[in-house]
Design an enzyme around this catalytic site. Structure first.
Site, mmCIF file in Angstrom:
data_model
loop_
_atom_site.group_PDB
_atom_site.id
_atom_site.type_symbol
_atom_site.label_atom_id
_atom_site.label_comp_id
_atom_site.label_asym_id
_atom_site.label_seq_id
_atom_site.Cartn_x
_atom_site.Cartn_y
_atom_site.Cartn_z
ATOM 1 N N ASP A 120 -4.785 -6.765 -9.749
ATOM 2 C CA ASP A 120 -3.350 -6.953 -9.554
ATOM 3 C C ASP A 120 -3.098 -8.180 -8.688
ATOM 4 O OD1 ASP A 120 -0.686 -6.479 -9.803
ATOM 5 O OD2 ASP A 120 -0.620 -4.749 -8.470
ATOM 6 N N GLY A 159 9.427 -3.242 5.687
ATOM 7 C CA GLY A 159 9.687 -3.132 4.252
ATOM 8 C C GLY A 159 9.238 -1.772 3.772
ATOM 9 N N VAL A 209 6.636 0.404 5.765
ATOM 10 C CA VAL A 209 5.751 -0.461 6.559
ATOM 11 C C VAL A 209 6.539 -0.902 7.787
ATOM 12 C CG1 VAL A 209 4.329 -2.544 6.536
ATOM 13 C CG2 VAL A 209 4.707 -1.280 4.417
ATOM 14 N N GLY A 262 5.102 4.332 0.890
ATOM 15 C CA GLY A 262 5.565 4.621 2.238
ATOM 16 C C GLY A 262 6.121 3.377 2.887
ATOM 17 N N GLY A 270 6.925 0.016 0.763
ATOM 18 C CA GLY A 270 6.023 -0.060 -0.374
ATOM 19 C C GLY A 270 6.228 1.163 -1.231
ATOM 20 N N ALA A 271 5.496 1.230 -2.330
ATOM 21 C CA ALA A 271 5.661 2.356 -3.238
ATOM 22 C C ALA A 271 5.193 3.660 -2.593
ATOM 23 C CB ALA A 271 4.880 2.103 -4.503
HETATM 24 P P1 AMP Z 1 3.386 -2.862 0.764
HETATM 25 O O1 AMP Z 1 3.393 -1.443 1.107
HETATM 26 O O2 AMP Z 1 2.043 -3.520 0.969
HETATM 27 O O3 AMP Z 1 3.909 -3.078 -0.615
HETATM 28 O O4 AMP Z 1 4.364 -3.641 1.780
HETATM 29 C C1 AMP Z 1 5.785 -3.491 1.806
HETATM 30 C C2 AMP Z 1 6.406 -4.626 2.590
HETATM 31 O O5 AMP Z 1 5.873 -4.674 3.909
HETATM 32 C C3 AMP Z 1 6.168 -5.978 1.979
HETATM 33 O O6 AMP Z 1 7.375 -6.501 1.503
HETATM 34 C C4 AMP Z 1 5.617 -6.874 3.053
HETATM 35 O O7 AMP Z 1 6.498 -7.950 3.271
HETATM 36 C C5 AMP Z 1 5.538 -6.007 4.290
HETATM 37 N N1 AMP Z 1 4.165 -6.012 4.784
HETATM 38 C C6 AMP Z 1 3.120 -5.323 4.295
HETATM 39 N N2 AMP Z 1 1.998 -5.572 5.004
HETATM 40 C C7 AMP Z 1 2.345 -6.450 5.964
HETATM 41 C C8 AMP Z 1 1.634 -7.121 7.029
HETATM 42 N N3 AMP Z 1 0.330 -6.912 7.216
HETATM 43 N N4 AMP Z 1 2.306 -7.968 7.818
HETATM 44 C C9 AMP Z 1 3.623 -8.178 7.612
HETATM 45 N N5 AMP Z 1 4.355 -7.596 6.643
HETATM 46 C C10 AMP Z 1 3.744 -6.733 5.826
#
Ligand code: AMP
Length: 811
Positions: free
Chosen positions: A662, A529, A536, A534, A531-532
């Site tokens: 949050d 996915g 993941v 970078g 995130g804002a």
């Molecule tokens: P974030 O940068 O935390 O907003 O994460 C972006 C996306 O990555 C989210 O939609 C999560 O579903 C996925 N994600 C983040 N951290 C994890 C993790 N530890 N395990 C699995 N998916 C993750």
């Protein structure tokens, strides 16, 4: 990635469509057919369209009017159970015959009841017991002129029932008379309220002693009353003996928590009479809790204690007695001139909570704070370290505060030698002025930073050079946001002061070291996915744990690490994450800082974020998720299991004095076997950008999750996290719906300001106690919100009692 974007678009559409559907204004419940509804009122006047009171589920409705329903025969405990705020009820020109004893059990605010022109021929006082009735209108019914109506006669005397109420004589002729004039005792021989005597009326004993109390009906009262001691909250070991008209209650081993009124009641058809024994149980002081200082309006060392008589309270800083004014005044205003102020207030008849306030502390106030409580049965003390800020210049410490500015006197204990310590009020003011100047210089630089975290800081960090920036930023976030040229796609968030704090003292003693990983040990598998800040990725990491050669991990990348202070922020967050270690906090493995991009390595949670998880396992899953899961809709035990785990993570964060700011399902992650962990510490996501409200320039606030004090004053505390948890609970039981999905951000702010609360989710109808927890999280007064520990315990119990709980572990 595309799936997520499509999903985001669908959600966007859904939100907008539902906003259009809610044409009926701002109400957020389903208006029954044939009725007209507003947010506060439901009126059903269309003739003969209902045979029962419609199942209305709203926490905002205060008035219900139902007229002309000849098939409406009964009001029972389920009729109005979800109208928790109901104040006025009108059911007229119907055929109501029966009102069950617990009919208004869920409507504790009900005071006006109009039941004119129904068929009521027997009405007990029980449905109205405990309600503060202002007006009960029963004209046009068939209440009998017998003992059963004696309680109504008493209500007429107190002007709560109209004196024009007529009753039907028992002769069978159907003739009527004014109830106020009926001589019921003559008609029904004897008919009286019980007369009750308790002995002793007042008694004082010491803890662990025994005492016997008698409750007795005086005289030969007819109808014979039912006697009962109220033992619901009694903690002492007790026994009750009953010989007809006397009930003896014996405490064999009294505990201090039973201090107060012990009540006995006698009830018969005429009503209920209650009397109490004023029991004072002397007990030595006990400190139940003493917390490290947290910033609310001022820094506060929160404490909680018991002890009767009320113990004397003394505070020492590094062994030196502080001469602190203290008060039990409930209207006490802590905005006083003193540096230190202590306040206590009774929490119950035996527990007190208090705060040692410190206004604008500096590093001079750092040290061991000892609370000493003493009464005639003993004394107790507890110490906690208060760390307010770093010495700004440890090598060349600034001179001590101006000796002429006396603010507080600290007395040495024992044979007193007064030592006067002067507080740096003036220095604090100067520091603040310096900080404002520094802010202007630093502002532009600050906004070049890549990473921003949500929402503003609260007061209390002014003396820390870094925190000062966050404080000033928060107060002026909008203005600065306008002044600063920030790329539009960047979120403009203000620092969470937790990032500047060292963690809980015990943990900072441990000071876990951030683990640095070699880039070649991390292998990327696929994108998870974005995130804002970078992308993941799912990755594989070699030799991460001793048991496994390779471990699946989630790797967060930080794009553009060269910009501003991104690298420093990155390291700071890594330090914070290294310190947070709990079963319900996602495990942080370490960082890779060789070259670009910077990487953070986390435990991989295979089911992704909780919001998505709930949506794809809720009743609307087929419309929301492209990935059709074979899983059935999550049942209550599973929803509760999810909630308990988040609450446990939050209990841990609160114990670390970490204010999250949050809390939302989007920031929690789901692993195997329904393991849920808090997984994000302050960053929003592109996909969820509609959850945030852009105020002023680019500052983003998750207003739908925020309590009034955070919306209005940007105050974020452990208690504001509790409010957000209430919203998380609502999200869970609504299968990931957006809170207030039918409203715009602007409308949401108006609702929050006005005190309108989210309605009871349909999935909670069977578990009303869950909605009660939500309401307990949404108390306007932050200090009255339920403590997160209590929430966790209640949820845990509800989960364990829930059918289906045993199957959870085969999930
Ligand atoms: P974030 O940068 O935390 O907003 O994460 C972006 C996306 O990555 C989210 O939609 C999560 O579903 C996925 N994600 C983040 N951290 C994890 C993790 N530890 N395990 C699995 N998916 C993750």
């Amino acid at each position: 990635m595309y799936t997520l974007k499509i999903l985001g678009f669908l959600i966007y559409l859904l939100v907008n469509i539902s906003a259009v559907v809610s044409v009926s204004g701002s109400k957020s419940y389903v208006c029954p057919t044939h009725c007209t509804c507003t947010n506060e009122e439901i009126v059903c006047q269309e003739k003969d369209t209902m045979s029962y009171i419609p199942d209305i589920r709203s926490s905002s409705v205060t008035e219900v009017v139902i007229e002309n329903q000849r098939d409406l025969l009964e009001i029972n405990e389920t009729s109005l159970q979800y109208l928790l705020r109901l104040e006025k009820l009108t059911i007229v020109n119907c055929k109501v015959k029966k009102i069950t004893p617990r009919a208004f059990y869920g409507n504790r605010n009900l005071h006006f009841i109009d039941l004119q022109n129904n068929d009521i021929d027997r009405l007990s006082w029980e449905p109205f017991d405990g309600l503060n009735i202002s007006q009960l209108i029963l004209n046009g019914n068939n209440v009998p002129c017998t003992c059963e109506s004696k309680w109504l006669q008493l209500m007429i005397e107190h002007n709560k029932v109209s004196d024009s109420l007529k009753c039907t004589l028992p002769s069978g002729s159907g003739s009527e008379m004014f109830l106020k004039d009926a001589d019921i005792t003559e008609l029904d021989e004897q008919c009286d309220l019980p007369v009750l005597k308790v002995e002793p009326q007042k008694i004082t004993i010491n803890e662990t002693e025994s005492v016997t109390m008698r409750c007795e009906v005086v005289g030969n009262v007819i109808p014979t009353p039912y006697l009962e001691w109220d033992l619901d909250h009694i903690k002492s070991d007790y026994s009750v003996s009953d010989d007809g008209s006397v009930q003896k209650l014996t405490f064999n081993n009294a505990t201090g928590s039973d201090n107060g009124l012990i009540e006995c009641s006698a009830s018969n058809v005429v009503g209920k009479v209650t009397k109490g024994v004023e029991l004072t149980i002397n007990s030595a002081p006990r400190i139940l809790e003493l917390r490290e200082p947290y910033a609310y309006f001022h820094h506060c060392f929160f404490f909680n204690f018991t002890g009767t008589p009320l113990p004397s309270i003394k505070w020492y800083l590094n062994g030196v007695l502080l001469d602190i004014p203290w008060t039990t005044d409930p209207d006490f205003n802590e905005n006083d001139d003193h540096l230190y102020l202590a306040m206590i207030k009774p929490d119950s008849t035996h527990e007190f909570t208090g705060c040692l306030y410190i206004q604008i502390p500096t590093h001079y106030n750092n040290g061991n704070y000892t609370l000493v409580l003493k009464n005639l049965l003993g004394s107790v003390n507890a110490t906690v370290y208060g760390r307010f800020s770093e010495n700004p210049d440890p090598v060349n410490p600034p001179p001590p505060p101006n000796a002429n500015k006396t603010a507080v006197t600290i007395l040495a204990p024992g044979p007193t030698k007064d030592v006067t310590v002067y507080v740096a009020v003036v220095v604090s003011v100067m520091i603040t002025m310096f900080v404002v100047a520094a802010m202007i210089i630093c502002g532009v630089r600050y906004f070049r930073r890549k990473r921003r975290r949500p929402t503003s800081a609260i007061n209390g960090y002014a003396s820390h050079p870094l925190n000062t920036v966050s404080l000033t930023m928060s107060a002026n976030g909008d203005v600065l946001a306008k002044r600063t040229a920030v790329p539009v796609d960047r979120l403009q968030m203000v620092e969470n002061p937790n990032y500047f704090k060292k963690m809980h003292q015990q943990d900072s003693k441990r000071t876990p070291v951030i683990r640095h990983m070699k880039r070649e040990t991390i292998h990327f598998i696929r994108e998870l996915g974005e995130g804002a800040f970078g992308r993941v990725y799912l990755g594989r990491c070699d030799n991460l744990t001793e048991s496994d050669e390779t471990t699946l991990v989630a790797v967060k990348t930080l794009k553009d690490s060269s910009i501003g202070d991104a690298r420093r922020d990155f390291e700071r967050e890594a330090e914070l994450l290294t310190n947070l270690q709990h079963n319900n906090i996602v495990t942080f493995y370490g960082v890779c800082i060789e070259g670009d991009p910077l990487l953070m390595v986390f435990e991989y949670m295979e089911n992704g974020d909780l919001n998505n998880y709930l949506r794809s396992r809720g009743p609307d899953a087929q419309y929301l998720s492209k990935i059709v899961t074979t899983d059935a809709v999550l049942h209550s035990a599973k929803l509760l299991f999810i909630a308990v785990q988040i609450a446990s993570g939050m209990v841990y964060l609160a114990s670390q004095h970490f204010v999250h700011r949050d809390m939302a399902t989007r920031n929690c992650l789901v692993g195997d076997k329904l393991v849920v962990k808090i997984g994000d510490f302050g960053m929003s996501r592109d996909i969820y950008s509609t959850d945030y409200y852009r105020v002023g320039g680019q500052t983003m606030l998750p207003v739908r999750w925020m309590p009034p004090e955070s919306v209005l004053y940007r105050k974020f505390t452990i208690e504001s996290d509790v409010w957000s948890f209430g919203v998380v609970l609502w999200e869970i039981f609504e299968y990931g719906k957006q809170p207030w999905y039918e409203l715009s951000n602007h409308e949401v702010i108006e609702y929050i300001k006005n005190g309108t609360l989210l309605d009871c989710p349909a999935a909670c109808y069977e578990h009303r106690e869950i909605y009660t927890i939500m309401l307990g999280c949404w108390h306007r007064q932050p200090t009255k919100r339920l403590p997160i520990r209590e929430i966790r315990d209640t949820l845990k119990k509800a989960c364990e009692d829930c059918p289906g709980y045993v199957n959870l572990f085969s999930t």
